[in-house]
Design a protein around this motif. Structure first.
Motif, PDB file in Angstrom:
ATOM      1  N   GLU A   1       6.830  -5.302  -6.484  1.00  0.00           N
ATOM      2  CA  GLU A   1       5.724  -4.117  -5.359  1.00  0.00           C
ATOM      3  C   GLU A   1       6.638  -2.904  -4.641  1.00  0.00           C
ATOM      4  O   GLU A   1       5.879  -1.916  -4.104  1.00  0.00           O
ATOM      5  CB  GLU A   1       5.758  -4.993  -4.295  1.00  0.00           C
ATOM      6  CG  GLU A   1       4.499  -6.483  -4.963  1.00  0.00           C
ATOM      7  CD  GLU A   1       3.737  -6.611  -3.522  1.00  0.00           C
ATOM      8  OE1 GLU A   1       4.580  -7.159  -3.151  1.00  0.00           O
ATOM      9  OE2 GLU A   1       2.591  -7.479  -4.045  1.00  0.00           O
TER      10      GLU A   1
ATOM     11  N   GLU B   1       5.033   6.139  -4.614  1.00  0.00           N
ATOM     12  CA  GLU B   1       4.452   6.973  -4.696  1.00  0.00           C
ATOM     13  C   GLU B   1       5.414   7.655  -3.632  1.00  0.00           C
ATOM     14  O   GLU B   1       4.581   8.705  -3.470  1.00  0.00           O
ATOM     15  CB  GLU B   1       3.808   5.595  -3.734  1.00  0.00           C
ATOM     16  CG  GLU B   1       2.731   6.641  -2.326  1.00  0.00           C
ATOM     17  CD  GLU B   1       1.753   5.377  -1.310  1.00  0.00           C
ATOM     18  OE1 GLU B   1       1.830   6.494  -0.157  1.00  0.00           O
ATOM     19  OE2 GLU B   1       2.281   4.407  -1.408  1.00  0.00           O
ATOM     20  N   LYS B   2       6.440   7.660  -3.542  1.00  0.00           N
ATOM     21  CA  LYS B   2       7.314   8.268  -2.475  1.00  0.00           C
ATOM     22  C   LYS B   2       8.415   9.724  -3.328  1.00  0.00           C
ATOM     23  O   LYS B   2       8.438  10.525  -2.845  1.00  0.00           O
ATOM     24  CB  LYS B   2       8.565   7.726  -2.082  1.00  0.00           C
ATOM     25  CG  LYS B   2       7.782   6.839  -0.871  1.00  0.00           C
ATOM     26  CD  LYS B   2       6.818   7.580   0.245  1.00  0.00           C
ATOM     27  CE  LYS B   2       6.698   6.369   1.693  1.00  0.00           C
ATOM     28  NZ  LYS B   2       5.393   7.476   2.227  1.00  0.00           N
TER      29      LYS B   2
ATOM     30  N   ALA C   1       0.129   4.119  -6.956  1.00  0.00           N
ATOM     31  CA  ALA C   1       0.809   4.859  -6.071  1.00  0.00           C
ATOM     32  C   ALA C   1       0.536   6.671  -6.687  1.00  0.00           C
ATOM     33  O   ALA C   1       1.501   7.158  -5.369  1.00  0.00           O
ATOM     34  CB  ALA C   1       2.358   4.289  -6.646  1.00  0.00           C
TER      35      ALA C   1
ATOM     36  N   LYS D   1      -1.263   7.982  -4.223  1.00  0.00           N
ATOM     37  CA  LYS D   1      -0.881   8.087  -3.283  1.00  0.00           C
ATOM     38  C   LYS D   1       0.221  10.246  -3.361  1.00  0.00           C
ATOM     39  O   LYS D   1       0.098  10.874  -1.934  1.00  0.00           O
ATOM     40  CB  LYS D   1      -0.705   6.946  -2.720  1.00  0.00           C
ATOM     41  CG  LYS D   1      -1.794   6.237  -2.689  1.00  0.00           C
ATOM     42  CD  LYS D   1      -1.423   4.246  -1.793  1.00  0.00           C
ATOM     43  CE  LYS D   1      -2.000   4.211  -1.469  1.00  0.00           C
ATOM     44  NZ  LYS D   1      -1.745   2.402  -0.715  1.00  0.00           N
TER      45      LYS D   1
ATOM     46  N   TYR E   1       6.300   0.839  -4.312  1.00  0.00           N
ATOM     47  CA  TYR E   1       6.005   1.386  -3.980  1.00  0.00           C
ATOM     48  C   TYR E   1       7.220   2.919  -2.875  1.00  0.00           C
ATOM     49  O   TYR E   1       6.138   4.051  -2.910  1.00  0.00           O
ATOM     50  CB  TYR E   1       6.327   0.782  -2.565  1.00  0.00           C
ATOM     51  CG  TYR E   1       6.277   1.381  -0.811  1.00  0.00           C
ATOM     52  CD1 TYR E   1       4.797   1.969  -0.536  1.00  0.00           C
ATOM     53  CD2 TYR E   1       7.563   2.060  -0.173  1.00  0.00           C
ATOM     54  CE1 TYR E   1       5.023   2.843   0.694  1.00  0.00           C
ATOM     55  CE2 TYR E   1       7.163   2.563   1.305  1.00  0.00           C
ATOM     56  CZ  TYR E   1       6.715   2.460   1.381  1.00  0.00           C
ATOM     57  OH  TYR E   1       6.057   3.452   2.590  1.00  0.00           O
ATOM     58  N   ARG E   2       8.571   2.428  -3.698  1.00  0.00           N
ATOM     59  CA  ARG E   2       8.461   3.876  -3.944  1.00  0.00           C
ATOM     60  C   ARG E   2       8.445   4.721  -4.764  1.00  0.00           C
ATOM     61  O   ARG E   2       8.416   5.932  -4.627  1.00  0.00           O
ATOM     62  CB  ARG E   2      10.567   3.110  -4.379  1.00  0.00           C
ATOM     63  CG  ARG E   2      11.558   4.553  -5.179  1.00  0.00           C
ATOM     64  CD  ARG E   2      13.194   4.249  -5.109  1.00  0.00           C
ATOM     65  NE  ARG E   2      13.283   2.408  -4.565  1.00  0.00           N
ATOM     66  CZ  ARG E   2      12.962   1.540  -4.857  1.00  0.00           C
ATOM     67  NH1 ARG E   2      12.652   0.946  -6.278  1.00  0.00           N
ATOM     68  NH2 ARG E   2      13.375   0.580  -4.229  1.00  0.00           N
TER      69      ARG E   2
END
Length: 353
Positions: free
Chosen positions: A50, A57-58, A92, A95, A54-55
């Motif tokens: 997870e 997404e960035k 992700a 986003k 999340y990374r």
């Protein structure tokens, strides 16, 4: 166009943070969700996956589209709340402001296939990518039928499907037989027009020590690129572009530093037009310079006639600064980031046409 195949681990993904806007225009990356360590308990493994998603997404912003896959994960793995990791990876990318293209294959489990088509429905677009391995490529007639059956069962026309021919490890192989296998499949595929056909693999050995000993340097042939150029000469009505695993074979896994620090050595792979320049030091724990061996490695790279210069990319600037002994010598993770960044920028530029 160029499609680097990377696991969404920190050291690899951070390389994409520093890509220029111009480079991003020529890149459609393939982000494959990295699997946790075999020794990780379920909660730790879930947290690891997870965190990597999340990374994504960035760091996925700025690409016209991003291919997402979860080929490395156990088919039963799920995110918190029971979501399939492929759906999490696609969310992700959304986003980040980019468009996800889910990747499947001819032998994926039902849950993976369901996740692919859930993503397509959510995004209200019909595109997907079918990933073929070297065995699929070698059984051209059977594979072509499987592709047609998969598309027909889901009412997808070939013009909305990308095909990724992942030839995997090519180190030490003769080019001619591989090219013949790919061209045999191309003879069947040319009956249709596809969204794109992506051809790639990796030319370094699964264990770098097989090619270069400690405290040594060498050049490794980028055989996967040679194969691509040979098969790209096949005249089709479909765009054909290049993929590779940057500087890391998929066999490389994240290990507990406490367990491997006594044997781990510094290394760097600097991408050139037709090869990698590879430098290895000695074990951190026994060499008197320890991490500072990276200073000497950087000096070796900067001394190359083919060195691109400190303004070429973030990775090249990192290596230049290290050669000038400006600040820390770095770590295995920071050097992976630098070398992957240089590789992606260099390869995208080479294939931008």
């Amino acid at each position: 166009m160029y499609s680097p195949i990377v696991r969404n681990r920190q050291s690899e993904m951070l390389a994409f943070r520093h890509l220029s806007k111009e480079t991003r225009q020529h890149v459609m990356p393939i982000f494959d969700v990295a699997t946790p360590s075999k020794t990780a308990d379920p909660p730790s493994g879930q947290k690891y996956v997870e965190g990597n998603i999340y990374r994504t997404e960035k760091l996925a912003a700025g690409f016209s589209a991003v291919f997402v896959d979860s080929s490395e994960l156990d088919p039963t793995f799920r995110l918190s709340g029971g979501a399939h990791p492929l759906i999490g990876a696609a969310a992700a990318v959304v986003k980040s402001g980019s468009r996800p293209i889910p990747v499947t294959g001819l032998h994926r489990d039902t849950a993976h296939q369901d996740a692919v088509f859930a993503i397509r429905k959510e995004q209200q677009q019909n595109g997907l990518c079918i990933r073929l391995d070297i065995t699929d490529v070698g059984t051209a007639t059977l594979t072509y039928k499987g592709i047609q059956d998969l598309l027909a069962a889901n009412s997808i026309v070939p013009s909305l499907a990308y095909l990724l021919l992942d030839l995997q490890c090519l180190h030490g192989l003769d080019i001619e037989p591989v090219v013949k296998q790919v061209n045999r499949l191309f003879m069947l595929l040319e009956e249709d027009r596809w969204a794109g056909i992506i051809v790639g693999g990796y030319g370094m050995p699964d264990q770098l020590s097989m090619a270069v000993s400690t405290n040594n340097q060498t050049y490794l042939k980028r055989i996967e690129q040679d194969i691509f150029y040979a098969v790209a000469a096949y005249k089709m009505g479909t765009p054909i572009w290049f993929a590779d695993y940057t500087i890391l074979p998929p066999s490389v896994v994240e290990l507990d530093w406490r367990l491997i620090r006594k044997v781990m050595t510094p290394k760097a792979l600097y991408t050139l037009e037709d090869s990698w320049f590879v430098v290895r030091g000695s074990a951190f724990s026994s060499h008197p310079d320890g991490y500072n061996q990276y200073y000497s490695i950087a000096e070796e790279i900067v001394a190359l006639d083919e060195y691109c210069g400190q303004e070429y990319s973030y990775g090249d600037k990192y290596i230049w600064d290290c050669s000038q002994r400006a600040g820390s010598a770095g770590s295995p993770a920071s050097w992976i980031t630098a070398c992957v960044n240089h590789h992606v920028a260099f390869t995208a530029n080479a294939h931008s046409t």
